[in-house]
Design a protein around this motif. Sequence first.
Motif, PDB file in Angstrom:
ATOM      1  N   GLY A 128       0.813  -1.209   0.000  1.00 16.46           N
ATOM      2  CA  GLY A 128       0.000   0.000   0.000  1.00 16.46           C
ATOM      3  C   GLY A 128       0.842   1.252   0.000  1.00 16.46           C
ATOM      4  N   ASP A 129       0.181   2.399  -0.199  1.00 16.88           N
ATOM      5  CA  ASP A 129       0.899   3.675  -0.339  1.00 16.88           C
ATOM      6  C   ASP A 129       0.726   4.629   0.836  1.00 16.88           C
ATOM      7  OD1 ASP A 129      -1.887   4.078  -1.380  1.00 16.88           O
ATOM      8  OD2 ASP A 129      -1.169   6.127  -1.619  1.00 16.88           O
ATOM      9  N   ALA A 156      -2.027  -6.103  12.109  1.00 16.50           N
ATOM     10  CA  ALA A 156      -2.511  -7.457  11.805  1.00 16.50           C
ATOM     11  C   ALA A 156      -1.380  -8.484  11.793  1.00 16.50           C
ATOM     12  CB  ALA A 156      -3.230  -7.457  10.462  1.00 16.50           C
ATOM     13  N   GLY A 157      -0.136  -8.028  11.912  1.00 16.98           N
ATOM     14  CA  GLY A 157       1.004  -8.949  11.919  1.00 16.98           C
ATOM     15  C   GLY A 157       1.415  -9.422  10.537  1.00 16.98           C
ATOM     16  N   ILE A 158       1.102  -8.629   9.522  1.00 21.68           N
ATOM     17  CA  ILE A 158       1.422  -8.973   8.128  1.00 21.68           C
ATOM     18  C   ILE A 158       2.629  -8.150   7.679  1.00 21.68           C
ATOM     19  CG2 ILE A 158       0.546  -8.914   5.761  1.00 21.68           C
ATOM     20  CD1 ILE A 158      -2.277  -9.014   6.988  1.00 21.68           C
ATOM     21  N   ARG A 159       3.493  -8.753   6.884  1.00 22.66           N
ATOM     22  CA  ARG A 159       4.643  -8.020   6.346  1.00 22.66           C
ATOM     23  C   ARG A 159       4.134  -6.907   5.441  1.00 22.66           C
ATOM     24  NH1 ARG A 159       9.897  -8.502   6.268  1.00 22.66           N
ATOM     25  NH2 ARG A 159      11.090  -7.543   4.582  1.00 22.66           N
ATOM     26  N   SER A 160       4.528  -5.678   5.764  1.00 26.39           N
ATOM     27  CA  SER A 160       4.027  -4.512   5.037  1.00 26.39           C
ATOM     28  C   SER A 160       5.084  -3.947   4.101  1.00 26.39           C
ATOM     29  CB  SER A 160       3.582  -3.439   6.031  1.00 26.39           C
ATOM     30  OG  SER A 160       4.650  -3.050   6.873  1.00 26.39           O
ATOM     31  N   ILE A 161       4.636  -3.615   2.893  1.00 27.73           N
ATOM     32  CA  ILE A 161       5.495  -2.996   1.895  1.00 27.73           C
ATOM     33  C   ILE A 161       4.870  -1.664   1.507  1.00 27.73           C
ATOM     34  CG2 ILE A 161       6.518  -3.173  -0.400  1.00 27.73           C
ATOM     35  CD1 ILE A 161       6.300  -6.236  -0.124  1.00 27.73           C
ATOM     36  N   LEU A 162       5.609  -0.591   1.739  1.00 28.56           N
ATOM     37  CA  LEU A 162       5.166   0.738   1.363  1.00 28.56           C
ATOM     38  C   LEU A 162       5.677   1.048  -0.038  1.00 28.56           C
ATOM     39  CD1 LEU A 162       3.886   3.513   2.217  1.00 28.56           C
ATOM     40  CD2 LEU A 162       6.220   4.174   2.898  1.00 28.56           C
ATOM     41  N   VAL A 163       4.781   1.516  -0.903  1.00 29.25           N
ATOM     42  CA  VAL A 163       5.178   1.976  -2.230  1.00 29.25           C
ATOM     43  C   VAL A 163       4.856   3.461  -2.333  1.00 29.25           C
ATOM     44  CG1 VAL A 163       4.927  -0.268  -3.352  1.00 29.25           C
ATOM     45  CG2 VAL A 163       2.966   1.292  -3.274  1.00 29.25           C
ATOM     46  N   ARG A 164       5.566   4.143  -3.211  1.00 24.12           N
ATOM     47  CA  ARG A 164       5.295   5.570  -3.406  1.00 24.12           C
ATOM     48  C   ARG A 164       3.971   5.735  -4.148  1.00 24.12           C
ATOM     49  NH1 ARG A 164      10.666   5.055  -4.416  1.00 24.12           N
ATOM     50  NH2 ARG A 164      11.994   5.951  -2.813  1.00 24.12           N
ATOM     51  N   PRO A 165       3.222   6.771  -3.817  1.00 23.34           N
ATOM     52  CA  PRO A 165       1.973   7.011  -4.539  1.00 23.34           C
ATOM     53  C   PRO A 165       2.234   7.182  -6.032  1.00 23.34           C
ATOM     54  CG  PRO A 165       2.180   8.492  -2.650  1.00 23.34           C
ATOM     55  CD  PRO A 165       3.486   7.778  -2.797  1.00 23.34           C
TER      56      PRO A 165
END
Length: 168
Positions: free
Chosen positions: A116-117, A129-138
């Motif tokens: 998500g962004d 939620a304990g999920i691996r999060s990946i931030l992407v640029r908008p």
Amino acid sequence: MFQKFYPAEDIGSTYDINFEEYFDKGYRGVIFDVDNTLVRHNMPADRRAKQLFRRLKEIGFEFCFTSNNKEPRVKKFCEDVGGTHYIYKANKPSVKGYEKAMKMMGTRRENTLFVGDQLFTDIYGANRAGIRSILVRPIHPKEEIQIVIKRYFEKIILWKYYRDKGKR
């Protein structure tokens, strides 16, 4: 204090993520935000998005779209990329939408990714939620006013995140 908003990692674009590598590491499901993560806000699925989801199916991934947007928007995007799982009005950062997405995909926290962004909805919710999060640029800077305001505060947290990670 700000660490709860930090992503596990940040990547320039959803389209730059090496999903094959994640599959090799045992991940089997990906939860995606839609607007400004996959396409511009309220835009239809484009060729690049359709190709990505064909590729994810070929790799063997399950995927689910989890959005705070209304059903017609999320359902249409999901259908256009050949998906079957979506959650609208997910009320992110509530954990319930993430848990529902995992149930729909048949995955667990340990083998699910989130892409998500936004820090305050997407990443914070995935982290909770304990999920691996990946931030992407908008994908595009034009956003609704409530998001523009949140982006100002995100800049402060991202400055600290990059400083802590030694990226700036």
